[in-house]
Design a protein around this motif. Structure first.
Motif, PDB file in Angstrom:
ATOM      1  N   ASN A 128       1.063  -1.297  -0.055  1.00 49.02           N
ATOM      2  CA  ASN A 128       0.093   0.015  -0.181  1.00 49.02           C
ATOM      3  C   ASN A 128       0.989   1.091   0.050  1.00 49.02           C
ATOM      4  O   ASN A 128       1.817   1.455   0.804  1.00 49.02           O
ATOM      5  CB  ASN A 128      -1.029   0.015   1.151  1.00 49.02           C
ATOM      6  CG  ASN A 128      -2.088  -1.090   1.141  1.00 49.02           C
ATOM      7  OD1 ASN A 128      -2.853  -0.932   0.321  1.00 49.02           O
ATOM      8  ND2 ASN A 128      -1.620  -2.225   1.649  1.00 49.02           N
ATOM      9  N   ASP A 170      -7.928   3.304  -0.259  1.00 50.78           N
ATOM     10  CA  ASP A 170      -8.572   2.945   0.967  1.00 50.78           C
ATOM     11  C   ASP A 170      -8.845   4.027   1.855  1.00 50.78           C
ATOM     12  O   ASP A 170      -8.221   4.828   1.951  1.00 50.78           O
ATOM     13  CB  ASP A 170      -7.297   1.970   1.812  1.00 50.78           C
ATOM     14  CG  ASP A 170      -7.825   1.631   2.970  1.00 50.78           C
ATOM     15  OD1 ASP A 170      -7.946   2.063   4.016  1.00 50.78           O
ATOM     16  OD2 ASP A 170      -8.274   0.358   2.980  1.00 50.78           O
ATOM     17  N   THR A 223      -4.321   4.947   1.369  1.00 49.03           N
ATOM     18  CA  THR A 223      -3.259   4.245   0.461  1.00 49.03           C
ATOM     19  C   THR A 223      -3.627   3.677  -0.755  1.00 49.03           C
ATOM     20  O   THR A 223      -4.948   3.380  -0.511  1.00 49.03           O
ATOM     21  CB  THR A 223      -2.315   3.517   1.326  1.00 49.03           C
ATOM     22  OG1 THR A 223      -2.932   2.533   1.694  1.00 49.03           O
ATOM     23  CG2 THR A 223      -1.686   4.504   2.158  1.00 49.03           C
ATOM     24  N   TYR A 224      -2.813   3.540  -1.654  1.00 46.24           N
ATOM     25  CA  TYR A 224      -3.229   2.547  -2.875  1.00 46.24           C
ATOM     26  C   TYR A 224      -2.891   1.253  -3.071  1.00 46.24           C
ATOM     27  O   TYR A 224      -1.510   1.403  -2.634  1.00 46.24           O
ATOM     28  CB  TYR A 224      -3.073   3.359  -4.256  1.00 46.24           C
ATOM     29  CG  TYR A 224      -3.857   4.739  -4.253  1.00 46.24           C
ATOM     30  CD1 TYR A 224      -4.952   4.690  -5.168  1.00 46.24           C
ATOM     31  CD2 TYR A 224      -3.397   5.870  -3.760  1.00 46.24           C
ATOM     32  CE1 TYR A 224      -5.623   6.141  -5.129  1.00 46.24           C
ATOM     33  CE2 TYR A 224      -4.402   7.210  -3.736  1.00 46.24           C
ATOM     34  CZ  TYR A 224      -5.344   7.126  -4.411  1.00 46.24           C
ATOM     35  OH  TYR A 224      -6.189   8.340  -4.454  1.00 46.24           O
ATOM     36  N   GLU A 225      -3.276   0.219  -3.441  1.00 50.44           N
ATOM     37  CA  GLU A 225      -2.690  -1.129  -3.345  1.00 50.44           C
ATOM     38  C   GLU A 225      -2.092  -1.143  -4.705  1.00 50.44           C
ATOM     39  O   GLU A 225      -2.794  -0.998  -5.950  1.00 50.44           O
ATOM     40  CB  GLU A 225      -3.657  -2.281  -3.095  1.00 50.44           C
ATOM     41  CG  GLU A 225      -3.423  -3.525  -3.215  1.00 50.44           C
ATOM     42  CD  GLU A 225      -4.352  -4.561  -3.185  1.00 50.44           C
ATOM     43  OE1 GLU A 225      -4.745  -5.059  -1.963  1.00 50.44           O
ATOM     44  OE2 GLU A 225      -5.032  -4.820  -4.134  1.00 50.44           O
TER      45      GLU A 225
END
Length: 359
Positions: free
Chosen positions: A201, A244, A249-251
């Motif tokens: 993340n 999220d 955060t971004y996966e």
């Protein structure tokens, strides 16, 4: 008590011998730690890149997995695999009792052959105008229905055998021999361990500066918690465009190939080291390994080696804040100097070292 002359002489001889022995032993022992020559890993200072790798906790997952099920119901006749077995594409995993399905196929085949014969006869009679067009159409429909039933019966019989759709490893077997199961019930979980993934993340400020072209994807590698000395090259695979809500955060998913000598399994913890999404520029600044840097309070230092005498001396340095295996030195060192790169905890001022060579 008075000592005789002989007794006094004897005592003096013994005392002299003891003193002499102690002096001989003292002369054989080193005066201090500075007389020892220690093997040490040495590096010569050179230029480096100003970009430093970022690191994020990662979880290992497989890139391909499947929960396999029979498409028909029945009793398990054969179970050919166990947990962790390696299988090839097309291998038989399990079979159901096929006797009922074989009987249904035999009936469907007989009905099809009969309807086919009736239809062929009707076509011949139609040429002589013995039967009507409607009768011929009915015979044709019967033929097509039995043909479809034959195909379905054959497929049902084939479905009593469960085969591996790809090469991989059996993660879990959920059935037992002679157990009656329903169509669609998961019986085996199959994983492909040849291609693996690491999911991390990443905060939005890193995503914001990430290159849009796949060819410009940053360099990355993975270090497993269970194998901290091994770097595994990884490549960018995909990015979830929805953040999220809690962590903002971004996966991001990075792919990598399995290592032949290691059993890398899904769920293992790792760290993904990622080059920041900015173009690296050459710099005259100096970078040294993290293992070469010592600290006392807020002061940081390295051990510099005099290449003529091989004696070491402590040198205060100023380190630029950052993360990674190498940290940038703002001041205190110059190009071309040699320093001790690891094992600095046991060194003392003025000690002599020699380059460590792996046996």
């Amino acid at each position: 008590m008075k000592l005789t002359k002989i007794t006094m002489i004897t005592s003096m001889i013994i005392l002299a011998s003891l003193i002499g022995g102690c002096q001989d032993k003292a002369s054989e022992a080193p005066n201090d730690a500075q007389d020892l020559i220690r093997p040490a890993k040495l590096i010569k200072i050179g230029q480096t890149q100003t970009s430093h790798f970022l690191n994020y906790p990662a979880v290992i997952e497989v890139s391909q997995s499947s929960q396999l099920a029979f498409q028909v119901s029945g009793k398990v006749d054969t179970l050919a695999v166990r947990d962790s077995d390696e299988v090839k594409q097309g291998d038989v995993l399990a079979q159901l009792d096929k006797r009922d399905y074989q009987s249904k196929l035999n009936v469907a085949k007989a009905q099809f052959e009969n309807s086919q014969a009736e239809y062929e006869r009707a076509k011949q009679l139609m040429d002589t105008k013995v039967i009507s067009k409607s009768e011929l159409a009915r015979k044709k429909t019967d033929f097509e229905v039995t043909q479809s039933q034959l195909v379905s019966a054959q497929k049902a019989l084939d479905d009593t055998t469960l085969r591996a759709p790809f090469t991989g490893n059996v993660a879990n077997v959920l059935i037992e021999p002679q157990e009656t199961i329903q169509a669609g019930q998961t019986v085996v979980t199959l994983l492909s361990l040849a291609k693996l993934e690491a999911k991390i993340n990443i905060p939005s400020n890193i995503i914001l500066r990430a290159p849009k072209e796949e060819s410009q994807a940053p360099q990355a590698y993975i270090v497993l918690d269970a194998a901290p000395n091994l770097k595994i090259d990884a490549t960018f695979k995909e990015l979830n465009l929805e953040a999220d809500l809690n962590s903002q955060t971004y996966e991001v998913v990075f792919g990598f190939d399995a290592i032949n000598d290691l059993n890398i399994l899904p769920g293992m913890s790792a760290t993904l080291w990622l080059e920041p999404p900015t173009k690296a520029k050459k710099s005259s600044n100096i970078a040294v390994p993290l293992t070469a840097i010592g600290s006392i309070g807020e002061a940081t230092f390295v051990w510099v080696v005099d290449e003529k005498t091989m004696e070491i001396s402590k040198r205060d340095v100023v380190i630029k804040p950052g993360v990674g295996e190498n940290l940038e030195v703002i001041s205190g060192l110059t190009q071309g100097e040699t320093i001790v790169a690891a094992g600095i905890g046991s060194l003392v001022q003025g000690a002599k070292v020699r380059a460590w060579v792996k046996d």
